[in-house]
Design an enzyme around this catalytic site. Structure first.
Site, PDB file in Angstrom:
ATOM      1  N   LYS A 172       0.814  -1.233   0.000  1.00 53.81           N
ATOM      2  CA  LYS A 172       0.000   0.000   0.000  1.00 53.81           C
ATOM      3  C   LYS A 172       0.839   1.271   0.000  1.00 53.81           C
ATOM      4  O   LYS A 172       0.443   2.269  -0.598  1.00 53.81           O
ATOM      5  CB  LYS A 172      -0.936   0.010   1.212  1.00 53.81           C
ATOM      6  CG  LYS A 172      -2.027  -1.032   1.077  1.00 53.81           C
ATOM      7  CD  LYS A 172      -3.022  -0.971   2.197  1.00 53.81           C
ATOM      8  CE  LYS A 172      -3.812  -2.259   2.148  1.00 53.81           C
ATOM      9  NZ  LYS A 172      -5.007  -2.310   2.885  1.00 53.81           N
ATOM     10  N   LYS A 202     -16.019  -6.221   2.874  1.00 54.20           N
ATOM     11  CA  LYS A 202     -17.192  -6.046   2.028  1.00 54.20           C
ATOM     12  C   LYS A 202     -18.224  -7.158   2.231  1.00 54.20           C
ATOM     13  O   LYS A 202     -17.848  -8.314   2.384  1.00 54.20           O
ATOM     14  CB  LYS A 202     -16.752  -6.040   0.554  1.00 54.20           C
ATOM     15  CG  LYS A 202     -15.806  -4.892   0.246  1.00 54.20           C
ATOM     16  CD  LYS A 202     -14.994  -5.143  -1.008  1.00 54.20           C
ATOM     17  CE  LYS A 202     -13.896  -4.116  -1.140  1.00 54.20           C
ATOM     18  NZ  LYS A 202     -12.899  -4.476  -2.148  1.00 54.20           N
ATOM     19  N   GLU A 214      -2.943   6.958   7.947  1.00 55.40           N
ATOM     20  CA  GLU A 214      -3.749   7.814   7.076  1.00 55.40           C
ATOM     21  C   GLU A 214      -4.734   8.561   7.945  1.00 55.40           C
ATOM     22  O   GLU A 214      -5.141   8.059   8.998  1.00 55.40           O
ATOM     23  CB  GLU A 214      -4.566   6.952   6.086  1.00 55.40           C
ATOM     24  CG  GLU A 214      -3.863   6.607   4.808  1.00 55.40           C
ATOM     25  CD  GLU A 214      -4.708   5.711   3.909  1.00 55.40           C
ATOM     26  OE1 GLU A 214      -5.875   5.413   4.237  1.00 55.40           O
ATOM     27  OE2 GLU A 214      -4.182   5.295   2.877  1.00 55.40           O
ATOM     28  N   HIS A 229     -14.715  -3.247   8.011  1.00 55.34           N
ATOM     29  CA  HIS A 229     -13.887  -2.940   6.841  1.00 55.34           C
ATOM     30  C   HIS A 229     -13.811  -4.096   5.838  1.00 55.34           C
ATOM     31  O   HIS A 229     -12.913  -4.146   5.011  1.00 55.34           O
ATOM     32  CB  HIS A 229     -12.477  -2.512   7.262  1.00 55.34           C
ATOM     33  CG  HIS A 229     -12.481  -1.355   8.210  1.00 55.34           C
ATOM     34  ND1 HIS A 229     -13.185  -0.205   7.965  1.00 55.34           N
ATOM     35  CD2 HIS A 229     -11.882  -1.174   9.402  1.00 55.34           C
ATOM     36  CE1 HIS A 229     -13.026   0.627   8.983  1.00 55.34           C
ATOM     37  NE2 HIS A 229     -12.248   0.066   9.868  1.00 55.34           N
TER      38      HIS A 229
END
Ligand code: ADP
Length: 461
Positions: free
Chosen positions: A121, A242, A205, A240
């Protein structure tokens, strides 16, 4: 580069995605090879291939599917031309892709170099920044000390999300709303990431409140052609991860849709992307979007894109790996404008989990298994039959239901009907929960963001 047609393909995977791959191969006239672990002796994917071989004896249920040398040896012996890794397991392992290359077996996916640049990432964020695509404000590099973390917190403010560079499946992630949580999150995310991915590296983040998760499907051939297949909205998540995915996204204006797809293409072009991949973004409440990560492989939710574009992504993965151009008549995409949206699709992940008990996985023998069928319903199942054993060894996804309709309400009604038609006895499933979600007014208005499930406990009843 000349086209080299494959005669035999191995799926280095199990369950529904192995079966999905076999189906694509059979339609292309290619023979199929399954591998299965000792724990998967009676799994359906074993019986859906032309040949099937036991792998990883004594290694355990997961490691069996990670045995690179054994898998490649077997593929060589059985004269396999290409290996499709599916998702999970070895799908994002650049060493495996290299080992395939060395053995003269085609790896159906991006090159090891692309995997390395986009699989991590932190490295993918650099690619995005260089390509001029907005990223969520975050640290440029992995964070190695508490001081670095506190400095970022001072600059950006809380909340912050600690994320594993190698993360996936919602693991190695911690949301921190204050200094204490940040320092704890740093440690626990790193140790979770080390255990799950063998890499403790984490970065930070800014945590966006109530965003939508919008991702773009891309596919490139080996001749420089890259197209996108529009977006999926994967905002319906639990922890987090799906749960329900929609294509295309509701309530995305044409300008934003175009800008998001264009950003995905910028990233794809920056690395000369080959084969199928997904570029993921978060869309905030102000309508601004930010890149978060790429997944250099086929994804669980590829089905919704296939339904709305009427394009077979797994077949195209195989075809581009054989050397076809996307513009060749065998695939037949003249240009980007040729890829059109023809309706709406919704996918529900049916799991053997109990929503009334914190989604704890349930195990045992399936006693009754009656599925849905009929207009607009697609099923991709791994283990769906009466008598199937649901074991604790693998993830709890039992089947994927995809509903298609000309309009979103059409697709939602078809999904509702399909869920009502299902009868599964012997193990608990999340079907009632899925029905609660897809009949919820916010879902039908396309207003769900990533906090929807957590903020609506009544859905669990
Ligand atoms: P994974 O690789 O584990 O799937 P992602 O980076 O794709 O991790 O993120 C998964 C989900 O976590 C996102 O869809 C979103 O719901 C949440 N998430 C990730 N980063 C952020 C962020 N900066 N702010 C808010 N939510 C985030």
């Amino acid at each position: 580069m000349a086209v080299k047609k494959f005669k035999k393909i191995m799926a280095a995977n199990r369950g529904e995605i192995a079966i999905r791959i076999f189906r694509a191969c059979t339609e292309l006239g290619i023979k199929t090879v399954a591998i299965y672990s000792e724990e998967d002796k009676i799994s359906l994917h074993r019986y859906k291939a032309d040949e099937a071989y036991l792998i990883g004896k004594g290694k355990g249920p997961i490691d069996a599917y990670l045995s690179i040398d054994e898998i490649i040896d077997l593929a060589r012996k059985k004269e396999v031309d290409a290996i499709h890794p599916g998702y999970g397991f070895l799908s994002e392992n650049a060493e495996f892709a290299e080992a395939c290359e060395r053995a003269g077996i085609a790896f159906i996916g991006p090159t090891p170099e692309i995997q390395r640049r986009l699989g991590d990432k932190v490295s993918a964020r650099h690619v995005a920044i260089e390509a001029g695509v907005p990223v969520v404000p975050g640290t440029a590099d992995p964070v190695t000390t508490e001081e670095e973390a506190l400095l970022f917190a001072k600059e950006s403010g809380y909340p912050i999300i600690v994320k594993a560079a190698a993360g996936g499946g919602g693991r190695g992630m911690r949301v921190a709303r204050n200094q204490k949580e940040l320092l704890e999150g740093l440690k626990s995310a790193a140790s979770e990431a080390k255990a799950a991915f063998g890499n403790p590296s984490v970065f930070l983040e800014k945590y966006l409140e109530k965003p939508k998760h919008i991702e773009v499907q891309i596919l490139g051939d080996q001749h420089g052609n890259i197209f996108h297949f529009f977006e999926r909205d994967c905002s319906i998540q639990r922890r987090h991860q799906k749960v329900i995915e929609i294509a295309p996204s509701l309530g995305l204006d044409e300008k934003t849709r175009h800008a998001i797809c264009d950003s995905a293409m910028k990233i794809a072009r920056a690395v000369d992307y080959i084969n199928a991949g997904t570029v993921e973004f978060l869309l905030d409440q102000n309508g601004d979007f930010y890149f978060i990560e790429t997944n250099p492989r086929i994804q669980v939710e590829h089905t919704v894109t296939e339904m709305v574009t009427a394009r077979n992504l797994v077949q195209m993965q195989i075809q581009v790996a054989q050397g076809y151009k996307l513009t060749d008549p065998e695939i037949g995409i003249a240009n980007q404008e040729d890829i059109e949206l023809r309706g709406y699709a919704i996918q529900c992940r049916v799991t053997t989990e109990d929503p009334q008990n914190g989604f704890a996985p349930d195990f045992g023998t399936i006693k009754v298994y009656r599925t849905a069928a009929g207009f607009g319903v697609r099923l991709d199942a791994g283990q769906g039959y009466a008598g199937a054993q649901i074991t604790p060894y693998y993830d709890s996804m039992l089947t994927k239901i995809t509903a298609f309709g000309r309009s979103f309400p059409d697709a939602a009604r078809t999904m509702d009907r399909a869920l009502q038609e299902f009868r599964i006895r012997g193990v608990k499933t999340n079907i009632g929960f899925l029905e609660n979600v897809i009949t919820h007014p916010l879902f039908l208005e396309g207003k769900c963001d990533t906090s929807f499930i957590d903020n609506h406990p009544e859905l669990f009843q």
